[in-house]
Design an enzyme around this catalytic site. Sequence first.
Site, PDB file in Angstrom:
ATOM      1  NE  ARG A 109      -0.224   5.408   8.308  1.00 50.15           N
ATOM      2  CZ  ARG A 109      -0.499   4.062   8.757  1.00 50.15           C
ATOM      3  NH1 ARG A 109      -0.833   3.636  10.036  1.00 50.15           N
ATOM      4  NH2 ARG A 109      -0.195   3.281   7.670  1.00 50.15           N
ATOM      5  CG  PHE A 153       4.194  -9.563  -5.727  1.00 47.89           C
ATOM      6  CD1 PHE A 153       5.239  -9.447  -4.841  1.00 47.89           C
ATOM      7  CD2 PHE A 153       3.366  -8.605  -5.397  1.00 47.89           C
ATOM      8  CE1 PHE A 153       5.193  -8.810  -3.580  1.00 47.89           C
ATOM      9  CE2 PHE A 153       3.204  -8.009  -4.328  1.00 47.89           C
ATOM     10  CZ  PHE A 153       4.043  -8.058  -3.457  1.00 47.89           C
ATOM     11  CB  ALA A 193      -5.109   1.673  10.684  1.00 41.21           C
ATOM     12  CB  THR A 201       4.997   0.195  -2.830  1.00 44.30           C
ATOM     13  OG1 THR A 201       5.818  -0.339  -1.625  1.00 44.30           O
ATOM     14  CG2 THR A 201       5.975  -0.023  -4.015  1.00 44.30           C
ATOM     15  CG  PHE A 207      -3.205  -2.500   9.126  1.00 41.54           C
ATOM     16  CD1 PHE A 207      -2.456  -3.331   8.671  1.00 41.54           C
ATOM     17  CD2 PHE A 207      -3.456  -1.853  10.623  1.00 41.54           C
ATOM     18  CE1 PHE A 207      -1.260  -3.483   9.836  1.00 41.54           C
ATOM     19  CE2 PHE A 207      -2.238  -2.109  11.401  1.00 41.54           C
ATOM     20  CZ  PHE A 207      -1.307  -2.985  10.953  1.00 41.54           C
ATOM     21  CE  LYS A 241      -2.425   0.449   3.687  1.00 42.32           C
ATOM     22  NZ  LYS A 241      -1.358   1.542   4.284  1.00 42.32           N
ATOM     23  CE  LYS A 270       3.079  -2.350   8.487  1.00 47.40           C
ATOM     24  NZ  LYS A 270       3.738  -1.266   8.243  1.00 47.40           N
TER      25      LYS A 270
END
Length: 562
Positions: free
Chosen positions: A100, A387, A279, A79, A307, A77, A111
Amino acid sequence: MDLTSKVKSDLEIAQEAKMKPIKDIATQLDIQEHELEPYGHYKAKLSLEIMNRLHTKKDGKVILVTAINPTAAGEGKSTVTVGLGQALNRLDKKAIIAMREPSLGPVMGIKGGAAGGGYSQVIPMEDINLHFTGDLHAITTANNALAALLDNHIHQGNALRIDTRKITWKRVLDMNDRALRQVVVGLGGPTQGVPREDGFDITVASEIMAIFCLATDTQDLKRRLARIVVAYNMDNEPVTVQDLGAEGALTLLLKDAIKPNLVQTLEHTPAIIHGGPFANIAHGCNSVIATKMAAKLGDYVVTEAGFGADLGAEKFLNIKARMADFTPEAVVVVATIRALKMHGGLAKDQLKEENVQALLGGIENLKKHTETIEAFGVPYVVAINRFITDTDAEGEALLSWCKEQGIPVALTEVWEKGGEGGLELAKTVLDVMEKETNQFAPLYDVSDSIASKAETIAKVVYGADGVEFSAKAQKQMKQFEQNGWDNLPICMAKTQYSLSDDQTKLGRPSGFTISIREFRPSIGAGFLVALTGSIMTMPGLPKQPAALKMDVDEDGKAVGIF
């Protein structure tokens, strides 16, 4: 042969980048010299005076990037957020990214960071993912200064008659540390304070972080800090920061942190990075100040919320946009074939194998999130983050499904190709914003009852049958009504991995209820937090923390950060 074996790491790509001096990035945005406060050569704070100077300027269009429920396969997300911003600038649109700040806990834990990846990153990546400009440390300090002042007040005679069994304010640390979830403080005799049970949250779960991200200026920050409820007295009445007389000191500790941070992407697109609530346990959006400043400085703002759309996007649309009084022009829902296959039942080690059936089985998760955005009335686009292991058959199946459903969709290759790989997405987003009618509205009125607001989120956003409130939660709802706190939005604390409050239920579960075990009033932030299921506000580290691979080489360069 493993197709990923020769791929450079995100850190290697970032360290090879040629950065522009931050003053050159500021010049692109017509930021005046006195409005820029450099932190070294490549990052800077932006003065809040910019908002005063540009207050009559028309706001740029805000585009929100969200995603399906995350899996171990990754969705990208952040990226896509960076790649879309770069792509818009390639189309000669004056775009700014608003994101953020990463939390050290997840960075050192399980993560990835929050700086994007591949050739769609914000840089200097290692600075952003570690201490950056010290904002999170300032928030940690302010939170813990309040805790110290509270305990000192009790030790020095407790003039406010605080019931030490009903202290709600916790200490925080910007690290995953499960051993601190429940502690006892004040041991060691009369000179060491008053013994009591206490606990730690992670910094990003602090109400001060939420306030930091929702305040509109320094004075609003101070007003919100004053409203924080820290405890209850012997008559069960709330005790606030204002009662302690601490709001001035807390504001002082945050006076520099409240200024947004300016950096750049690999393609020199300006990026404002500020604030970092999770989130799943907070409202998951960057600061209102940063988003509004970006909207004054650019024609398009690409921002993200944490998220899946059931968490970050819901809170962005029900809480942030409502409080900040702006209308998002479009939403991008990021999905990957890999993650959809996991939602369809595959294990992580099976994802490289072609499996159209599993993809179609997991696609209902994506469908639910698009329905949620439709419920808010905002135009949207699905971004398929490609991907290298995706097969043509899988890609065609997903694109065909979207077209059959009438869902605007674009394939993105922003990790590999940067802004060029996001051109199709950028054009699709621009087209949707121009052609689709925007009827944005929050899902509930703040005047609705607490129970009704929670049930609306559970039913409309999660697809639940309803909500079960514990005896404690029911008692709290009555108390909150008596205190006049019932006219506030609800911030649901829920697992990010599932639409339900059970992280093992992937895909699109049905026939479930959401269990709210307790509420926490965030009166300064302006919402009520509902804790669902077994969600925790202090994470733990995994068996093999990412930190164990991190180092500094002989030249002083970071090693092992993703």
